[in-house]
Design a protein around this motif. Sequence first.
Motif, short mmCIF file in Angstrom:
data_model
loop_
_atom_site.label_atom_id
_atom_site.label_comp_id
_atom_site.label_asym_id
_atom_site.label_seq_id
_atom_site.Cartn_x
_atom_site.Cartn_y
_atom_site.Cartn_z
N LYS A 1 -12.57 11.39 7.82
CA LYS A 1 -13.49 12.19 8.62
C LYS A 1 -14.49 11.21 9.21
O LYS A 1 -15.34 10.66 8.49
N PHE A 2 -14.37 10.95 10.51
CA PHE A 2 -15.13 9.89 11.18
C PHE A 2 -16.44 10.40 11.76
O PHE A 2 -16.52 11.53 12.26
N ALA A 3 -17.46 9.55 11.71
CA ALA A 3 -18.68 9.75 12.48
C ALA A 3 -18.94 8.50 13.31
O ALA A 3 -18.83 7.38 12.80
N ILE A 4 -19.26 8.70 14.57
CA ILE A 4 -19.64 7.60 15.46
C ILE A 4 -21.16 7.64 15.61
O ILE A 4 -21.74 8.69 15.86
N ASN A 5 -21.81 6.48 15.42
CA ASN A 5 -23.25 6.43 15.64
C ASN A 5 -23.66 5.16 16.38
O ASN A 5 -22.97 4.14 16.33
N CYS A 6 -24.76 5.25 17.11
CA CYS A 6 -25.50 4.06 17.54
C CYS A 6 -26.91 4.28 16.98
O CYS A 6 -27.02 4.62 15.80
N ILE A 7 -27.97 4.10 17.74
CA ILE A 7 -29.29 4.42 17.18
C ILE A 7 -29.61 5.90 17.42
O ILE A 7 -29.90 6.64 16.49
N GLU A 8 -29.49 6.33 18.67
CA GLU A 8 -29.78 7.73 18.99
C GLU A 8 -28.54 8.62 18.95
O GLU A 8 -28.64 9.83 19.00
N GLY A 9 -27.35 7.99 18.90
CA GLY A 9 -26.13 8.78 19.01
C GLY A 9 -25.98 9.36 20.40
O GLY A 9 -25.37 10.42 20.58
N LYS A 10 -26.45 8.62 21.40
CA LYS A 10 -26.56 9.17 22.75
C LYS A 10 -25.81 8.35 23.79
O LYS A 10 -25.02 8.89 24.56
N ASP A 11 -26.02 7.05 23.84
CA ASP A 11 -25.50 6.23 24.92
C ASP A 11 -24.18 5.54 24.57
O ASP A 11 -23.13 5.90 25.08
N ARG A 12 -24.22 4.56 23.66
CA ARG A 12 -22.96 3.93 23.24
C ARG A 12 -22.05 4.94 22.55
O ARG A 12 -20.84 4.99 22.82
N THR A 13 -22.63 5.77 21.69
CA THR A 13 -21.86 6.84 21.07
C THR A 13 -21.33 7.78 22.14
O THR A 13 -20.18 8.24 22.07
N GLY A 14 -22.14 8.05 23.15
CA GLY A 14 -21.74 8.96 24.22
C GLY A 14 -20.54 8.48 25.00
O GLY A 14 -19.65 9.27 25.33
N ILE A 15 -20.49 7.17 25.30
CA ILE A 15 -19.36 6.69 26.11
C ILE A 15 -18.10 6.59 25.27
O ILE A 15 -17.00 6.94 25.75
N LEU A 16 -18.18 6.16 24.00
CA LEU A 16 -16.98 6.14 23.15
C LEU A 16 -16.48 7.56 22.91
O LEU A 16 -15.27 7.82 22.97
N ALA A 17 -17.40 8.49 22.69
CA ALA A 17 -17.01 9.89 22.53
C ALA A 17 -16.32 10.40 23.78
O ALA A 17 -15.28 11.07 23.71
N ALA A 18 -16.85 10.05 24.95
CA ALA A 18 -16.25 10.52 26.21
C ALA A 18 -14.84 9.95 26.38
O ALA A 18 -13.93 10.66 26.83
N PHE A 19 -14.64 8.69 26.04
CA PHE A 19 -13.30 8.10 26.13
C PHE A 19 -12.32 8.86 25.24
O PHE A 19 -11.20 9.19 25.65
N LEU A 20 -12.73 9.13 24.00
CA LEU A 20 -11.85 9.83 23.07
C LEU A 20 -11.62 11.27 23.51
O LEU A 20 -10.53 11.82 23.33
N GLU A 21 -12.63 11.88 24.09
CA GLU A 21 -12.48 13.24 24.61
C GLU A 21 -11.49 13.27 25.77
O GLU A 21 -10.67 14.19 25.89
N CYS A 22 -11.55 12.27 26.64
CA CYS A 22 -10.55 12.16 27.72
C CYS A 22 -9.15 12.06 27.13
O CYS A 22 -8.20 12.71 27.60
N LEU A 23 -9.03 11.25 26.09
CA LEU A 23 -7.72 11.02 25.46
C LEU A 23 -7.17 12.30 24.83
O LEU A 23 -5.96 12.54 24.89
N MET A 24 -8.07 13.12 24.29
CA MET A 24 -7.63 14.26 23.49
C MET A 24 -7.69 15.59 24.25
O MET A 24 -7.63 16.65 23.65
N GLY A 25 -7.80 15.52 25.56
CA GLY A 25 -7.61 16.73 26.36
C GLY A 25 -8.84 17.53 26.70
O GLY A 25 -8.73 18.69 27.14
N TYR A 26 -10.02 16.97 26.54
CA TYR A 26 -11.22 17.65 27.02
C TYR A 26 -11.19 17.75 28.54
O TYR A 26 -10.67 16.86 29.23
N THR A 27 -11.77 18.80 29.07
CA THR A 27 -11.98 18.89 30.51
C THR A 27 -13.22 18.08 30.87
O THR A 27 -14.06 17.76 30.00
N LEU A 28 -13.37 17.76 32.14
CA LEU A 28 -14.55 17.01 32.58
C LEU A 28 -15.82 17.81 32.29
O LEU A 28 -16.83 17.23 31.85
N GLU A 29 -15.79 19.09 32.48
CA GLU A 29 -16.98 19.92 32.21
C GLU A 29 -17.33 19.89 30.73
O GLU A 29 -18.51 19.83 30.36
#
Length: 356
Positions: A254-282
């Motif tokens: 069970k993974f958690a991704i963090n940076c300091i705020e969990g906002k910027d670096r976490t945000g872009i890695l999360a977005a990449f994985l969301e693209c990979l796993m079928g999230y819509t752009l919205e």
Amino acid sequence: MGKITVSGIIRPSNETITKYGHMRLFADSSYMHEFFAPGDIITVEMLGQAFDVPYVLTFIDVDCYQPAILDIGHIGTYLVMNYGDMVSLSKVAHKKTHKDHSYTWISPYEEIPFTLTLKEKGGYKQEMMDRTVGVYSTKREDYPHLSDEEFANFRAIEKGKMAKGRLYRIASPIDNFFGRAKTADKVMRKYGITHVINLSDSISHVKNHPDYKGSYYSEIDAIELCMGIDFHMQEFKDKIRYSLEYIANNPNAKFAINCIEGKDRTGILAAFLECLMGYTLEEIEDDYMLSYTNYYGVKKGDKRYEKIKNNIIIQLKYAFLTDKLDNLNQLVTRYFLETIKVEPAILEKVIDNLSR
């Protein structure tokens, strides 16, 4: 009356340059206010180069990859680039990354004189006021309307093909610079996180945090990558690849991704994985913007929402080298394989581990 000009000297080192490539102009963040005000446009000159940049309140006051001057907490006034590396762009220094993912800035210059000259008084003020989010509180008691999860900027990534309870994002559970560490650590324990992708700290730096000892984080598995945020840098690409390999090599985690705020670096890695796993752009936009709701109270309908949301669009277009975000899965797959250089078998394991 002549133009206002202020001079200074940068002595390049890890003390004066952040991991992101932000350069400290003045250690006393109040000094700038004697000569300039947020919203002014200032010409910065150094090493035979000149940059016209706004003096702003926060990073989000300028678009991605735009330079600015801002005060960072009480640690000084910096020349920065939003989601970029100003030091490398201006050829002040280059970053050497070590095996433990710590780094050293190396520069051919012992001292770099610079000047700041007022170009236009208040020339950027209206644009800044239309988009600024201000500075948020670090105190838990100032957010009685938020749950611990929201205060810690914690949430599951579980739409598209993503399995429930497999991947989460969160603020740092050990770095308390923004006051979220203890709450974030408590939330990770509550949800039974077993593995952490820490994008903020180096291996050698983790135990320096006062909140590390006795934390839940200290009891579980983690990789510490001390990642910058500039897509140009090989270091960024390498650490995205390490993150994917970590997911691939831990099938029941069970993974958690963090940076300091969990906002910027976490945000872009999360977005990449969301693209990979079928999230819509919205859905990707909505997840990205939840950080700004949690920290700043910016919600849909706020005129700042659209301006801020555009950052994740710019980043994905920049990463994928396209103006059209039509087939996100195809785009991110190509990005992972061709730019990040992930092995196809590793990428297959990432998809399998996150979908079951």
